[in-house]
Design an enzyme around this catalytic site. Structure first.
Site, PDB file in Angstrom:
ATOM      1  N   GLU A  48     -43.096  29.994  44.482  1.00 40.35           N
ATOM      2  CA  GLU A  48     -42.387  29.463  43.320  1.00 40.35           C
ATOM      3  C   GLU A  48     -43.157  29.595  42.013  1.00 40.35           C
ATOM      4  O   GLU A  48     -42.563  29.590  40.936  1.00 40.35           O
ATOM      5  CB  GLU A  48     -42.032  27.985  43.528  1.00 40.35           C
ATOM      6  CG  GLU A  48     -41.132  27.700  44.698  1.00 40.35           C
ATOM      7  CD  GLU A  48     -41.909  27.199  45.897  1.00 40.35           C
ATOM      8  OE1 GLU A  48     -41.693  26.049  46.285  1.00 40.35           O
ATOM      9  OE2 GLU A  48     -42.727  27.976  46.429  1.00 40.35           O
ATOM     10  N   ASN A  49     -44.484  29.663  42.087  1.00 40.00           N
ATOM     11  CA  ASN A  49     -45.253  29.739  40.849  1.00 40.00           C
ATOM     12  C   ASN A  49     -45.196  31.119  40.207  1.00 40.00           C
ATOM     13  O   ASN A  49     -45.734  31.325  39.121  1.00 40.00           O
ATOM     14  CB  ASN A  49     -46.705  29.325  41.085  1.00 40.00           C
ATOM     15  CG  ASN A  49     -47.394  30.192  42.124  1.00 40.00           C
ATOM     16  OD1 ASN A  49     -46.783  30.623  43.090  1.00 40.00           O
ATOM     17  ND2 ASN A  49     -48.673  30.453  41.933  1.00 40.00           N
TER      18      ASN A  49
END
Length: 224
Positions: A48-49
Site C-alpha cells: 500500500e505504501n
C-alpha cells in the site's frame, strides 16, 4: 521434511495465485506466501505504501531504507518493479485492480464478513488499508488459526468483533482446514493431515457443510 504449520498455511495460500496476478499480502502469516510462489509464475506483489513488484525481505546488511513494505520492513524489488505515491497506490486498490488479497483474521463469519483490525480494549494503530483491500480485491483469502489461544472459535455464525468489511471473504485457510464461504455458509473442502472433519465442526461456531471429496494436505509437502 516436516514443515511448520504456519508455513503449510502460507504454501496452501500460494496455490491460489495464478500467473500474472496482482496480489497484496497482509501482515503475519500472509507475508510468508512470497516464499512459496512457483518460480514459473510471474506475480506482481503490491504494497500500500507504493510498490508494485515487491520481493522477499532483504537480507541483513543489504537493506535499502527506501524499499520497504507497508509495515516499514526492508524488502527487495523484482526486475520491472514500479514505485508511486500512496494516493496512486490506493487508487489501484479502490479501482478493483487487485486480483487477490490475503489477510489475517480475528474472526470470519459464515457470510464472509471479516473482522481483523481490533480487539476492544487493546491499543491498535488503526485499520490501515484492510477495509479497502477486503472490499475491492477480486478475491479475499483469510488465513488464521482456527481458534484463539483460549480455544474460542474464530469462524463463527456472526462476527462479535468490529468488522473490517462485509461479505468479502471467499476462502479461509486455518491451521487445521480449508473452507469455502458459500451461500449456505462454510464448506469444508480440505484438511491438514492429522485433523478430521469432526474436529473442524467442533471448533467452528457455525454450521459446516462437508464436501464429498476432501483433500488431505500432508505436512511433508505432498498432497493425497
Amino acid at each position: 521434511m516436516v514443515m511448520a504449520i504456519k508455513d503449510m498455511m502460507a504454501k496452501r495460500a500460494a496455490e491460489e495465485i495464478q500467473n500474472g496476478n496482482v496480489v497484496n499480502l497482509g501482515f503475519g502469516i500472509p507475508q510468508k506466501v512470497l516464499n512459496y510462489i512457483d518460480k514459473e509464475k510471474t506475480v506482481f506483489f503490491h504494497a500500500e505504501n507504493g510498490i508494485l513488484g515487491a520481493g522477499p525481505a532483504a537480507h541483513k546488511g543489504q537493506e535499502d531504507p527506501d524499499i520497504v513494505d507497508s509495515g516499514c520492513v526492508p524488502i527487495t524489488a523484482v526486475k520491472g518493479a514500479s514505485y508511486f505515491d500512496s494516493a496512486d497506490s490506493f487508487g489501484l486498490v479502490r479501482s478493483g485492480k487487485l486480483d487477490i488479497t490475503i489477510l489475517g483474521a480475528l474472526e470470519v463469519a459464515a457470510n464472509g464478513d471479516l473482522a481483523n483490525w481490533i480487539v476492544p480494549g487493546e491499543v491498535v494503530p488503526g485499520m490501515g488499508g484492510a477495509m479497502d483491500l477486503a472490499k475491492k480485491a477480486k478475491k479475499v483469502i483469510a488465513i488464521t488459526m482456527h481458534t484463539d489461544k483460549k480455544g474460542v472459535p474464530k469462524l463463527r455464525d456472526r462476527c462479535r468483533l468490529p468488522l473490517t468489511a462485509t461479505n468479502c471473504v471467499s476462502l479461509i485457510i486455518t491451521d487445521i482446514a480449508v473452507l469455502k464461504v458459500t451461500e449456505n455458509g462454510f464448506l469444508l473442502t480440505e484438511l491438514f493431515e492429522g485433523h478430521t472433519a469432526e474436529e473442524v465442526i467442533e471448533k467452528t461456531a457455525a454450521r459446516v457443510e462437508v464436501s464429498e471429496n476432501i483433500r488431505i494436505i500432508s505436512y511433508n509437502q505432498e498432497s493425497k
